[in-house]
Design a protein around this motif. Structure first.
Motif, PDB file in Angstrom:
ATOM      1  N   ASP A 156       0.862  -1.185   0.000  1.00 42.30           N
ATOM      2  CA  ASP A 156       0.000   0.000   0.000  1.00 42.30           C
ATOM      3  C   ASP A 156       0.900   1.238   0.000  1.00 42.30           C
ATOM      4  OD1 ASP A 156      -2.270   1.539  -0.008  1.00 42.30           O
ATOM      5  OD2 ASP A 156      -2.883   1.024   2.048  1.00 42.30           O
ATOM      6  N   PRO A 157       1.620   1.468  -1.115  1.00 46.16           N
ATOM      7  CA  PRO A 157       2.609   2.548  -1.150  1.00 46.16           C
ATOM      8  C   PRO A 157       2.000   3.941  -1.275  1.00 46.16           C
ATOM      9  CG  PRO A 157       2.441   1.549  -3.305  1.00 46.16           C
ATOM     10  CD  PRO A 157       1.563   0.731  -2.379  1.00 46.16           C
ATOM     11  N   LEU A 158       2.780   4.913  -0.812  1.00 51.85           N
ATOM     12  CA  LEU A 158       2.464   6.318  -1.017  1.00 51.85           C
ATOM     13  C   LEU A 158       2.865   6.657  -2.454  1.00 51.85           C
ATOM     14  CD1 LEU A 158       1.571   9.026   0.243  1.00 51.85           C
ATOM     15  CD2 LEU A 158       3.963   9.368   0.922  1.00 51.85           C
ATOM     16  N   ARG A 167      -2.944   7.529  -3.047  1.00 58.00           N
ATOM     17  CA  ARG A 167      -2.833   6.161  -2.570  1.00 58.00           C
ATOM     18  C   ARG A 167      -3.109   5.249  -3.749  1.00 58.00           C
ATOM     19  NH1 ARG A 167      -5.968   4.077   2.783  1.00 58.00           N
ATOM     20  NH2 ARG A 167      -4.827   2.122   2.998  1.00 58.00           N
ATOM     21  N   ALA A 168      -2.329   4.197  -3.891  1.00 57.28           N
ATOM     22  CA  ALA A 168      -2.541   3.242  -4.985  1.00 57.28           C
ATOM     23  C   ALA A 168      -3.814   2.461  -4.701  1.00 57.28           C
ATOM     24  CB  ALA A 168      -1.341   2.300  -5.094  1.00 57.28           C
ATOM     25  N   MET A 169      -4.634   2.330  -5.682  1.00 53.15           N
ATOM     26  CA  MET A 169      -5.871   1.559  -5.524  1.00 53.15           C
ATOM     27  C   MET A 169      -5.851   0.415  -6.530  1.00 53.15           C
ATOM     28  SD  MET A 169      -7.220   3.220  -3.120  1.00 53.15           S
ATOM     29  CE  MET A 169      -8.923   2.873  -2.921  1.00 53.15           C
ATOM     30  N   PRO A 170      -6.054  -0.798  -6.072  1.00 54.28           N
ATOM     31  CA  PRO A 170      -6.063  -1.938  -7.004  1.00 54.28           C
ATOM     32  C   PRO A 170      -7.252  -1.848  -7.969  1.00 54.28           C
ATOM     33  CG  PRO A 170      -6.357  -2.666  -4.718  1.00 54.28           C
ATOM     34  CD  PRO A 170      -6.249  -1.173  -4.708  1.00 54.28           C
ATOM     35  N   LEU A 171      -7.040  -2.373  -9.155  1.00 55.45           N
ATOM     36  CA  LEU A 171      -8.133  -2.397 -10.159  1.00 55.45           C
ATOM     37  C   LEU A 171      -9.104  -3.490  -9.853  1.00 55.45           C
ATOM     38  CD1 LEU A 171      -6.092  -1.827 -13.407  1.00 55.45           C
ATOM     39  CD2 LEU A 171      -7.523  -0.182 -12.199  1.00 55.45           C
TER      40      LEU A 171
END
Length: 171
Positions: A156-158, A167-171
């Motif tokens: 959950d990287p910045l 924030r990275a959000m999964p597809l």
């Protein structure tokens, strides 16, 4: 004879076009750290990339005006710490808000065998031995051989995107 007046519609420079284009390239936020001249050094960056798996290596791009430029180009070992999305304050502290040792007042810091500081709770910490660097324009490209990697927590990287944090959000 009439005279035509052309409005001054200056086109953006290539550097401005590059900056605008790169705002669309989301990058993980990292803090690069080093131990040099009996001091800890740290700076926030996004210009980091894998270079080779054999030998395992990374490259980091450091502005010549950054305090970390001298230690890195002098051959200091370094660590690339990928920040977790909840480490925004660490990123800001190492991005210029704080200077010198004050950058280490936030976060859970440890020291590697050679004294290189690292964030114990970073998404991943890549411990690198300096290999070489190339100066180009305003920056140095520093290549380091990866000696070891610590990985912690969920992925959950910045992210830095469009001039701000995300924030990275999964597809």
């Amino acid at each position: 004879m009439s005279e035509t007046v052309v409005a001054d519609t200056a086109l953006p420079t290539v550097a401005e076009q590059l900056r605008n284009g790169l705002r669309r390239l989301g990058k993980a936020v990292v803090v690069i750290t080093a131990w040099h001249d009996a001091r800890r050094w740290a700076m926030t960056a996004t210009a980091v990339s894998e270079l080779s798996m054999d030998p395992p290596s990374l490259l980091v791009c450091v502005n010549k005006s950054a305090s970390l430029h001298g230690p890195l180009t002098a051959g200091a070992s370094f660590c690339v710490n990928i920040l977790h999305c909840d480490q925004l304050e660490v990123s800001n502290a190492c991005a210029g808000k704080l200077k010198g040792e004050a950058r280490f007042e936030l976060g859970d810091w440890g020291s590697g065998e050679d004294g290189t500081p690292y964030l114990r709770d970073a998404q991943a910490s890549f411990f690198c031995r300096y290999e070489k660097h190339v100066e180009h324009g305003t920056h140095a490209v520093v290549i380091g051989e990866v000696l070891s990697v610590d990985v912690a927590g969920d992925v959950d990287p910045l992210i830095y995107l469009d001039g701000g944090y995300a924030r990275a959000m999964p597809l």
